[in-house]
Design a protein around this motif. Structure first.
Motif, PDB file in Angstrom:
ATOM      1  N   ILE A 206     -39.402 -45.278 -38.920  1.00 44.01           N
ATOM      2  CA  ILE A 206     -40.330 -44.704 -37.943  1.00 44.01           C
ATOM      3  C   ILE A 206     -41.575 -44.218 -38.664  1.00 44.01           C
ATOM      4  O   ILE A 206     -41.505 -43.348 -39.534  1.00 44.01           O
ATOM      5  CB  ILE A 206     -39.685 -43.530 -37.174  1.00 44.01           C
ATOM      6  N   ASP A 207     -42.719 -44.787 -38.310  1.00 44.56           N
ATOM      7  CA  ASP A 207     -43.991 -44.325 -38.875  1.00 44.56           C
ATOM      8  C   ASP A 207     -44.370 -42.996 -38.242  1.00 44.56           C
ATOM      9  O   ASP A 207     -44.324 -42.832 -37.014  1.00 44.56           O
ATOM     10  CB  ASP A 207     -45.104 -45.337 -38.603  1.00 44.56           C
ATOM     11  N   ALA A 208     -44.767 -42.042 -39.078  1.00 43.25           N
ATOM     12  CA  ALA A 208     -45.224 -40.743 -38.590  1.00 43.25           C
ATOM     13  C   ALA A 208     -46.700 -40.580 -38.907  1.00 43.25           C
ATOM     14  O   ALA A 208     -47.157 -40.948 -39.997  1.00 43.25           O
ATOM     15  CB  ALA A 208     -44.414 -39.616 -39.226  1.00 43.25           C
ATOM     16  N   HIS A 209     -47.448 -40.048 -37.946  1.00 45.26           N
ATOM     17  CA  HIS A 209     -48.871 -39.777 -38.128  1.00 45.26           C
ATOM     18  C   HIS A 209     -49.117 -38.286 -37.893  1.00 45.26           C
ATOM     19  O   HIS A 209     -48.480 -37.671 -37.032  1.00 45.26           O
ATOM     20  CB  HIS A 209     -49.700 -40.620 -37.154  1.00 45.26           C
ATOM     21  N   PHE A 210     -50.024 -37.735 -38.664  1.00 43.20           N
ATOM     22  CA  PHE A 210     -50.258 -36.297 -38.631  1.00 43.20           C
ATOM     23  C   PHE A 210     -51.631 -35.963 -38.057  1.00 43.20           C
ATOM     24  O   PHE A 210     -52.571 -36.740 -38.228  1.00 43.20           O
ATOM     25  CB  PHE A 210     -50.097 -35.732 -40.046  1.00 43.20           C
ATOM     26  N   PRO A 211     -51.768 -34.784 -37.413  1.00 42.72           N
ATOM     27  CA  PRO A 211     -50.708 -33.806 -37.177  1.00 42.72           C
ATOM     28  C   PRO A 211     -49.621 -34.364 -36.250  1.00 42.72           C
ATOM     29  O   PRO A 211     -49.927 -35.040 -35.258  1.00 42.72           O
ATOM     30  CB  PRO A 211     -51.433 -32.624 -36.536  1.00 42.72           C
ATOM     31  N   LEU A 212     -48.388 -34.080 -36.609  1.00 42.95           N
ATOM     32  CA  LEU A 212     -47.218 -34.610 -35.921  1.00 42.95           C
ATOM     33  C   LEU A 212     -46.649 -33.561 -34.979  1.00 42.95           C
ATOM     34  O   LEU A 212     -46.169 -32.511 -35.413  1.00 42.95           O
ATOM     35  CB  LEU A 212     -46.160 -35.020 -36.948  1.00 42.95           C
ATOM     36  N   VAL A 213     -46.713 -33.842 -33.691  1.00 41.75           N
ATOM     37  CA  VAL A 213     -46.065 -32.999 -32.683  1.00 41.75           C
ATOM     38  C   VAL A 213     -44.662 -33.555 -32.464  1.00 41.75           C
ATOM     39  O   VAL A 213     -44.515 -34.704 -32.042  1.00 41.75           O
ATOM     40  CB  VAL A 213     -46.851 -33.004 -31.360  1.00 41.75           C
ATOM     41  N   PRO A 214     -43.616 -32.799 -32.775  1.00 41.85           N
ATOM     42  CA  PRO A 214     -42.258 -33.332 -32.638  1.00 41.85           C
ATOM     43  C   PRO A 214     -41.771 -33.294 -31.194  1.00 41.85           C
ATOM     44  O   PRO A 214     -42.382 -32.680 -30.316  1.00 41.85           O
ATOM     45  CB  PRO A 214     -41.441 -32.379 -33.517  1.00 41.85           C
ATOM     46  N   GLY A 215     -40.646 -33.943 -30.958  1.00 44.63           N
ATOM     47  CA  GLY A 215     -39.982 -33.871 -29.671  1.00 44.63           C
ATOM     48  C   GLY A 215     -40.046 -35.162 -28.877  1.00 44.63           C
ATOM     49  O   GLY A 215     -41.119 -35.746 -28.715  1.00 44.63           O
ATOM     50  N   TRP A 216     -38.891 -35.593 -28.375  1.00 48.59           N
ATOM     51  CA  TRP A 216     -38.802 -36.766 -27.510  1.00 48.59           C
ATOM     52  C   TRP A 216     -38.321 -36.412 -26.105  1.00 48.59           C
ATOM     53  O   TRP A 216     -38.478 -37.191 -25.172  1.00 48.59           O
ATOM     54  CB  TRP A 216     -37.866 -37.813 -28.122  1.00 48.59           C
ATOM     55  N   ASP A 217     -37.705 -35.238 -25.928  1.00 49.83           N
ATOM     56  CA  ASP A 217     -37.169 -34.829 -24.626  1.00 49.83           C
ATOM     57  C   ASP A 217     -38.162 -33.960 -23.879  1.00 49.83           C
ATOM     58  O   ASP A 217     -38.745 -33.028 -24.462  1.00 49.83           O
ATOM     59  CB  ASP A 217     -35.885 -34.021 -24.815  1.00 49.83           C
TER      60      ASP A 217
END
Length: 307
Positions: free
Chosen positions: A55-66
């Motif tokens: 999974i590619d992550a880009h910043f700033p990263l806001v977490p959460g899928w639900d």
């Protein structure tokens, strides 16, 4: 908008409350004003960089899928919803950046379903990822009436759903958990057993003829123990360890599915599915939610309240 985010890979102490631009809304997406966001182990694993190979992550990263919230605006081809609709969603995209721990999130309509009226916002936010994982796991192994199933980590987020969903299908459920959670599992419809050394023998005492399906929601020795008590060694599924494939079992990485999510909402409204919220914290205390999730001792779901 306010959001919790990471500027680089890190842990709970690196989460910051930030002011970020409102997310862009695609043609087949809607803008959701977030009421609550569920917290799952995958959130802090992505944040720590543990999943950067897939999974590619880009910043700033806001977490959460639900997410559980209210539709504020729709894209021109998002005809399934209208402003004011109450929705839940498993808002997983092909990369990680614009997550649900924020006041607003843009969500493709394929990731959303209508919020069950029987659940409050906190409960509703706990449904999507964990509920879909359990639902799709049971489907993958074809669990149905009369089956005996073994659920590892049965009192956790995914396990709590799996117990209820299997029981609703007419299956007998044996669930592993610490003794303090045995009463909780009985309420959900499972026969509890203590995990740890000797687990296979304890399961055989309850099901001398063996079990029809087993679900690994914890990792460790769960796959090996399961295959000791299964009638068919291939009927073990893990959502933790892809190595189960080399042992003849199944692996599942939960997928967004509007129909499955709608089915979960319908079960909740029919009184066949409930959500235990183990801990709920305000947005600015999201780090505490991560720490509690990391402890591995949650009963039900951990939730961030946003508005």
């Amino acid at each position: 908008m306010k959001a919790i985010a990471l500027n680089n890979y890190g842990g709970p102490d690196d989460l910051e409350l930030m002011e970020l631009p409102e997310p862009k809304v695609g043609p087949d997406s809607v803008l959701v004003r977030v009421k609550a966001a569920g917290v799952n182990p995958v959130d802090w694993k992505i944040g720590a960089g543990y999943l950067d190979q897939i999974i590619d992550a880009h910043f700033p990263l806001v977490p959460g899928w639900d997410v559980a919230g209210v539709v504020e605006r729709t894209g021109p081809d998002a005809t399934e919803f209208a402003p004011g609709d109450e929705v839940i969603g498993y808002v997983r995209k092909d990369w990680a950046q614009h997550g649900t721990c924020a006041e607003l999130v843009a969500a493709p309509v394929r990731t959303l379903a209508r919020k069950p009226a029987a659940l409050d916002w906190k409960q509703a936010a706990g449904v999507p990822l964990a509920g879909l994982t359990a639902y799709q796991s049971l489907d993958r192994l074809g669990v149905g009436e009369g089956d005996t199933v073994l659920v590892h980590a049965a009192s956790g987020g995914v396990g709590s759903f799996a117990v209820q969903l299997a029981a609703a299908r007419g299956a007998r459920v044996i669930g592993t958990a610490g003794e303090r959670n045995h009463g909780y599992l009985r309420e959900l419809g499972a026969e509890p057993v203590v995990y740890g050394d000797g687990l296979a023998d304890r399961v055989r005492e309850l099901a001398p003829e063996g079990v029809d399906a087993a679900f690994d929601f914890v990792g460790g020795e769960a796959i090996d123990v399961s295959q000791q008590v299964l009638k068919d060694r291939s009927k073990v599924l893990s959502v933790i360890d892809p190595g189960v494939l080399q042992k003849g079992g199944r692996y599942l990485f939960v997928r967004p599915d509007r129909d499955d999510l709608t089915a979960l909402a319908d079960l909740a409204d029919a009184g066949k599915l409930t959500v235990a919220v183990d801990r709920a914290v305000p947005l600015e205390q999201a780090a505490e939610a991560w720490r509690h999730s990391q402890s591995g001792h949650t009963r039900g779901k951990v939730v961030v309240e946003v508005s």
